[in-house]
Write a protein that holds these residues in place. Structure first.
Motif, PDB file in Angstrom:
ATOM      1  N   GLY A 189       0.825  -1.215   0.000  1.00  0.00           N
ATOM      2  CA  GLY A 189       0.000   0.000   0.000  1.00  0.00           C
ATOM      3  C   GLY A 189       0.853   1.255   0.000  1.00  0.00           C
ATOM      4  N   TRP A 246       2.856  -7.193  -2.325  1.00  0.00           N
ATOM      5  CA  TRP A 246       2.506  -8.545  -2.787  1.00  0.00           C
ATOM      6  C   TRP A 246       3.149  -8.879  -4.128  1.00  0.00           C
ATOM      7  CZ3 TRP A 246       0.825 -11.454   0.907  1.00  0.00           C
ATOM      8  CH2 TRP A 246       0.116 -10.883   1.970  1.00  0.00           C
ATOM      9  N   ARG A 296       0.705  -1.319  -4.789  1.00  0.00           N
ATOM     10  CA  ARG A 296      -0.698  -1.642  -4.487  1.00  0.00           C
ATOM     11  C   ARG A 296      -1.148  -2.893  -5.249  1.00  0.00           C
ATOM     12  NH1 ARG A 296      -2.795   2.469  -1.382  1.00  0.00           N
ATOM     13  NH2 ARG A 296      -1.915   4.546  -1.691  1.00  0.00           N
ATOM     14  N   THR A 297      -0.193  -3.774  -5.564  1.00  0.00           N
ATOM     15  CA  THR A 297      -0.526  -5.033  -6.250  1.00  0.00           C
ATOM     16  C   THR A 297      -1.452  -5.869  -5.376  1.00  0.00           C
ATOM     17  OG1 THR A 297       1.675  -5.000  -7.217  1.00  0.00           O
ATOM     18  CG2 THR A 297       0.493  -7.107  -7.303  1.00  0.00           C
ATOM     19  N   ASN A 298      -2.477  -6.427  -5.998  1.00  0.00           N
ATOM     20  CA  ASN A 298      -3.468  -7.221  -5.261  1.00  0.00           C
ATOM     21  C   ASN A 298      -3.532  -8.648  -5.821  1.00  0.00           C
ATOM     22  OD1 ASN A 298      -5.694  -8.302  -4.029  1.00  0.00           O
ATOM     23  ND2 ASN A 298      -7.156  -6.789  -4.804  1.00  0.00           N
ATOM     24  N   GLY A 315      -5.369 -10.936  -5.071  1.00  0.00           N
ATOM     25  CA  GLY A 315      -6.770 -11.346  -5.180  1.00  0.00           C
ATOM     26  C   GLY A 315      -7.373 -10.991  -6.530  1.00  0.00           C
ATOM     27  N   SER A 316      -6.769 -10.001  -7.213  1.00  0.00           N
ATOM     28  CA  SER A 316      -7.353  -9.602  -8.503  1.00  0.00           C
ATOM     29  C   SER A 316      -6.596 -10.256  -9.676  1.00  0.00           C
ATOM     30  CB  SER A 316      -7.333  -8.069  -8.639  1.00  0.00           C
ATOM     31  OG  SER A 316      -6.000  -7.624  -8.758  1.00  0.00           O
ATOM     32  N   ASP A 376      -6.052  -2.574   2.736  1.00  0.00           N
ATOM     33  CA  ASP A 376      -5.984  -3.478   1.579  1.00  0.00           C
ATOM     34  C   ASP A 376      -4.984  -4.614   1.814  1.00  0.00           C
ATOM     35  OD1 ASP A 376      -7.761  -1.798   0.273  1.00  0.00           O
ATOM     36  OD2 ASP A 376      -6.141  -0.541  -0.481  1.00  0.00           O
ATOM     37  N   THR A 377      -3.766  -4.247   2.239  1.00  0.00           N
ATOM     38  CA  THR A 377      -2.720  -5.253   2.466  1.00  0.00           C
ATOM     39  C   THR A 377      -3.161  -6.230   3.539  1.00  0.00           C
ATOM     40  OG1 THR A 377      -1.124  -3.556   1.922  1.00  0.00           O
ATOM     41  CG2 THR A 377      -0.258  -5.511   3.015  1.00  0.00           C
ATOM     42  N   VAL A 411      -5.722  -8.702   2.228  1.00  0.00           N
ATOM     43  CA  VAL A 411      -5.083  -9.801   1.495  1.00  0.00           C
ATOM     44  C   VAL A 411      -4.430 -10.752   2.501  1.00  0.00           C
ATOM     45  CG1 VAL A 411      -3.268 -10.397  -0.160  1.00  0.00           C
ATOM     46  CG2 VAL A 411      -4.715  -8.394  -0.577  1.00  0.00           C
ATOM     47  N   ALA A 462      -5.531  -1.014  -8.080  1.00  0.00           N
ATOM     48  CA  ALA A 462      -5.887  -2.438  -8.111  1.00  0.00           C
ATOM     49  C   ALA A 462      -6.924  -2.810  -7.052  1.00  0.00           C
ATOM     50  CB  ALA A 462      -4.635  -3.287  -7.913  1.00  0.00           C
ATOM     51  N   PHE A 463      -7.088  -1.958  -6.035  1.00  0.00           N
ATOM     52  CA  PHE A 463      -8.083  -2.233  -4.997  1.00  0.00           C
ATOM     53  C   PHE A 463      -9.363  -1.441  -5.243  1.00  0.00           C
ATOM     54  CE2 PHE A 463      -4.208  -3.686  -3.020  1.00  0.00           C
ATOM     55  CZ  PHE A 463      -4.612  -4.823  -2.333  1.00  0.00           C
TER      56      PHE A 463
END
Ligand code: F6P
Length: 341
Positions: free
Chosen positions: A9, A41, A72-74, A76-77, A104-105, A108, A239-240
């Motif tokens: 984040g 992530w 901000r890599t997710n 989950g997506s 967000d982090t 996840v 991404a979130f």
């Protein structure tokens, strides 16, 4: 035991203090080894890691940012995101993860924990809007930076008889605006939780000029006028799914000039609020979180995160952290409103 560490984040002053405390205590007291994953992530997703030891954390306590990098890599997506993360941990022989991040982090982290992997969270955000903890580190630093800017703006506003509008961070929560505005003696504070009435704002501004002083307006980036702005359809999201904000101060600048006939100028503090060295309060809080987080790993307190409750550091479920945002209660805002104008 081998422990992975990542920061995700938006960055925030104090992240390095957490990493340092985790690694120092983990190495010295528990004999753990550490792997640092780069850029949140993205690191475990792409297998981007490095060995993290006491040598790598020397001298980082006063440094802003994060030596691990962030994004901000997710996962989950991304298709197979969690499988890829788990595969990297298996390859690296990592048995547990300390995830340092915001809503967000930690969301996840909770999902990863639900897959049966050992995860301990550490909350961070300059916005101070995580429900389960009284304060997050980074907030105090951001408030002090904004307060210092407001102090400086008072003198130039008065010399030029101008309205100066300061835009601070805070998408959904107005904590930075409220605290820096009170500490800096702002004449109007506008927060996302309470839609503002432009006529009322202009009334406070005119009142301040009548006293022969120049008004300072502090506005959180997520603040909205009653009825909203004309449109924000083209806003970009990350991404979130968070909308990238900014612009309310410039909008106010022209509206205030038009309505009051007074010259107005906007200052957008932006990422200055997240940069540089943490305050003593944030260094201590971040260090205490780090020390407790690695103890939680040792005790297998999985799916939990550190939290400040009063003056004590406690462990609370990650689920609690991501449940709801801690926003400014209307009565707290009303207390500050007495000072407007
Ligand atoms: O969540 C922390 C924060 O600093 C918010 O106050 C702000 O809206 C956002 O991050 C900005 O994000 P970015 O650095 O990705 O533009």
């Amino acid at each position: 035991m081998k422990v992975g560490v990542l920061t995700g984040g938006g960055d925030c002053p104090g992240l390095n203090a957490v990493i340092r405390a985790v690694v120092r205590r983990g190495t010295r007291e528990f004999g753990f080894e550490f792997v640092g994953y780069r850029d949140g992530w993205r690191g475990p997703l792409e297998g981007d890691r490095f060995e993290l030891g006491v040598d790598q954390v020397r001298g980082i306590l006063p440094r802003g940012g994060t030596i691990l990098g962030t994004s901000r890599t997710n996962p989950g997506s991304i298709e197979d995101g969690f499988d890829r993360v788990r595969k990297t941990f298996d390859e690296d022989g990592v048995d547990a993860l300390v995830a340092i991040g915001g809503e967000d982090t930690l969301g996840v982290a909770r999902q990863l924990s639900d897959t049966g992997f050992g995860v301990v969270g550490v909350p961070k955000t300059i916005d101070n809007d995580l429900g389960a903890t009284d304060y997050t580190f980074g907030f105090d630093t951001a408030v002090n930076i904004a307060m210092e800017a407001i102090d400086r703006l008072h003198t130039t506003a008065e010399s030029h008889h101008r309205v100066l509008i300061v835009e601070v961070m805070g998408r959904h929560a107005g904590w930075i605006a409220l605290h820096s505005g009170i500490a800096g003696g702002a004449n109007v504070i506008l927060i996302p939780e309470v839609e503002f009435d432009l006529d009322r704002v202009c009334g406070y501004i005119e009142e301040r000029f009548r006293d022969r002083f120049a008004p300072i307006v502090v506005v959180a980036e997520g603040a909205r006028p009653k009825g909203g702005f004309p449109d924000q359809d083209d806003a970009q999201t990350d991404a979130f799914g968070h909308v990238r904000l900014g612009g309310v101060a410039h909008w106010l600048e022209s509206e205030i000039e038009e309505r009051t006939g007074k010259e107005a100028r906007a200052t957008v503090l932006g990422h200055v609020q997240r940069g540089g060295t943490p305050t003593a309060f944030d260094r201590v809080l971040a260090t205490r979180f780090g020390l407790r987080a690695i103890e939680a790993v040792e005790r297998s307190e999985w799916g939990m995160m550190t939290a400040l409750r009063g003056t004590a550091i406690e462990m609370v479920p990650l689920a609690e952290a991501v449940e709801e945002l801690k926003t400014v209660p209307p009565e707290t805002y009303r207390e500050a409103e007495i000072l407007f104008g």
